[in-house]
Design an enzyme around this catalytic site. Sequence first.
Site, short mmCIF file in Angstrom:
data_model
loop_
_atom_site.label_atom_id
_atom_site.label_comp_id
_atom_site.label_asym_id
_atom_site.label_seq_id
_atom_site.Cartn_x
_atom_site.Cartn_y
_atom_site.Cartn_z
N GLY A 74 0.76 -1.23 0.00
CA GLY A 74 0.00 0.00 0.00
C GLY A 74 0.79 1.28 0.00
O GLY A 74 0.21 2.37 0.12
N SER A 122 16.69 -5.31 18.92
CA SER A 122 16.67 -3.88 19.23
C SER A 122 16.09 -3.56 20.60
O SER A 122 16.13 -2.39 21.03
CB SER A 122 15.90 -3.12 18.15
OG SER A 122 14.56 -3.55 18.12
N LYS A 180 10.40 4.06 14.16
CA LYS A 180 10.35 4.06 15.62
C LYS A 180 10.17 5.47 16.17
O LYS A 180 9.40 5.70 17.13
CB LYS A 180 11.62 3.42 16.18
CG LYS A 180 11.73 1.93 15.88
CD LYS A 180 13.07 1.37 16.32
CE LYS A 180 13.16 -0.13 16.01
NZ LYS A 180 14.47 -0.70 16.37
#
Length: 774
Positions: free
Chosen positions: A353, A673, A716
Amino acid sequence: MSIELPLLPLRGVLVFPYMVVPLEVGRERSLRALESAMLERRELIFVAQKDIRQDNPGLDDLYRVGVIGEVKQLLKMAGGGSKVVVEGRARAKVLAIEEADGYYRATVEEVEEVTEGGPETEALMHAVVELFEQYIKNSKRMPGEASLSMNVDDPGRLADTIVSYLDVRTAEKQEVLETFSAKERLNKVSDLLSHQIELLEIEKRINVRVRKQMERSQKEYYLREQLKAIQRELGERDDQQSEIEELKARLEQLGDVGEEIREKIEREIDRLAKMPPMAAEAVVVRTYVDWLLSLPWTVTTPERLDIQEAERILEADHYGLTKVKERILEYLAVRQLSKSLKGPILCLVGPPGVGKTSLARSIARATGRNFVRMSLGGVRDEAEIRGHRRTYVGAMPGRIIQGIRQAGSKNPLFLLDEVDKMAMDFRGDPSAALLEVLDPEQNVRFSDHYIELPFDLSQVMFITTANVMHTIPRPLADRMETIVIPGYTEEEKLHIARRYLWPKQREQHGLQENQIEVTDRALTYVIRNYTQEAGVRQLERELGSILRKAAREILTGRPTPIRVTRSRVQHYLGPERVRHRAAEQKDQVGIVTGLAVTEVGGDVMPIEVTTMPGKGQLLLTGQLGDVMQESARAAFSYVRSRARELGIDPMFHESLDLHVHVPEGAIPKDGPSAGIAIATAMVSALTNTPVHSDLAMTGEITLRGRVLPVGGIKEKALAAHRVGIRELILPEDNRRDLEEIPRPVQRAMTLHFVSHLDEVLQLALRKRVEDHVG
């Protein structure tokens, strides 16, 4: 006893004893010999010449055995020649020949016939007669009086009579003439008859085969003529020749395609012309020729090299996507300076998308190339790329060649959609077949199994799309220039919705601009609370839903314009569908806000750690992947190794268990992470020190406490900004990614770059740990 007689050379004919033969005499030497004989005893010696092409044979050109014959009748012709009827009397040997008065005179010696009777001779005569009857039956060139010769009782005369009727060479007849024994003569004639009968049978078989073939051809010709007449009556094309001429005309229109290609097409057209139109092979050849003539071997579309115009088109069609647009404009700039630059091979990687396919269409429009799309999702057969060989029933070219034909030019923009969704099975590996297609050094002579001729793909601009890179085979990924499209920020989605999606959906639903309007706050509310995606597909669906309900209201009499505000969104779309994690409202012990990247963008990920009496076990829950579990163990080992410096009892592991949990346990989570977030939560729980609630962090941890860089910094940072985080801790090595974070986000948050966990703890647990970490 020898006698002297005029000699008459015979050309292509022999006179045998007891035979009456008509002759035409025309050569001067022969006419003089005939006149001399008429003045004497009307007798001549008839000798055959060895070479019938000699008009004036010499002494060495004549055989030495002939026949003494008598002239029975002489008729002089008006043109100077004569016709004579002669009767052979006896064989004779020519002892000497001399020339006198312009003709030959020969000294000859008559040969007496040697006749051997007995049963063997009679049996031989019967055998020869039967063979001659069979020869007469098979031969169509035998005169009717030939059958009378079978009533001869004398064996020598029978042999002479039969051989005179045989269609054999003069040398073979002369050999019989020179055989003086009647029995031997019959044997020779028997051999000649057997050989001639064998030849006649072979000729008969050949004639039967030829006749059958001619009858079949005549039948086909008759049927074709009838078919043509029927087609003419129906108004249809009646002539295969017109089709052949049309194919040849199309070949001439191809232009300079090269000798190899032109010769191949000409050979196939010639093959087709020689085949019956209804033959199965003709259909295959006709389809093949049509494919060859339909390919754009030399057709190219003019390329738009105006950088300003291309930039205007790209900006008009898409908002953002700076890296992709820069790469296309760089290509056009180099192309304008260097005409020999080969088409680039770009791979657009990003979540669903985000506009990868529509971006390829815009690039085609900006560069002025024809556009063709090929979906590779689920393709398992190598023949889909390279085609089937013509020996297979229903063979077709591969989808690469089909796309080139569809594009109508040899320099289109070719979109290979969903290149990461290909698979391989027993039918082959389509990704291996793409290696040649996507290699600029090899695709100059791309070979399709069906076409069997090299096609130049070097001018094609290939663009591939993928959602992820790890499923693309390494050799294939190495041939492509990867451009990552990470997803859109809320601000970018707002611009896209305002400039592209809302006008497009309004037009599709038949509404005018003055009938309905929407506020930016309403669009932002839809983006934040009704969609959770990296792209804008779901957003477009939600806007369409609003417009459908508004259209119904307009038709039921509601006054226009309808204004869609934030408060009216729930009226159209119902309750909010997306629940966002919010930042912690107050500082808590053992809870740290981590950050993660999902397939729909970034998200916050709270990490909880609690202690309980036990024996030092580390419990991990929340459906954590292997890498994330290893990060948690590394954090636990670091905390144990630095326990004294951190103000923690060094023997805590003998009396306490640690439980690490990441909420929303049904969702799998993985990656390194969250390392520093887990370590910080552990220290917070063990020291009973609250963590600042308005702070989030991301980074990988080592056993020595070093903070390593991670990916997805932009996503993030956007997720942290969305939930109200005011401070963000990032690895020092990720400082180079700072430019990816939008300026408004950077201004709204304080960014801390760290290289060791001690720095993280000082920022997150400032009140408690700063007494022990210095």
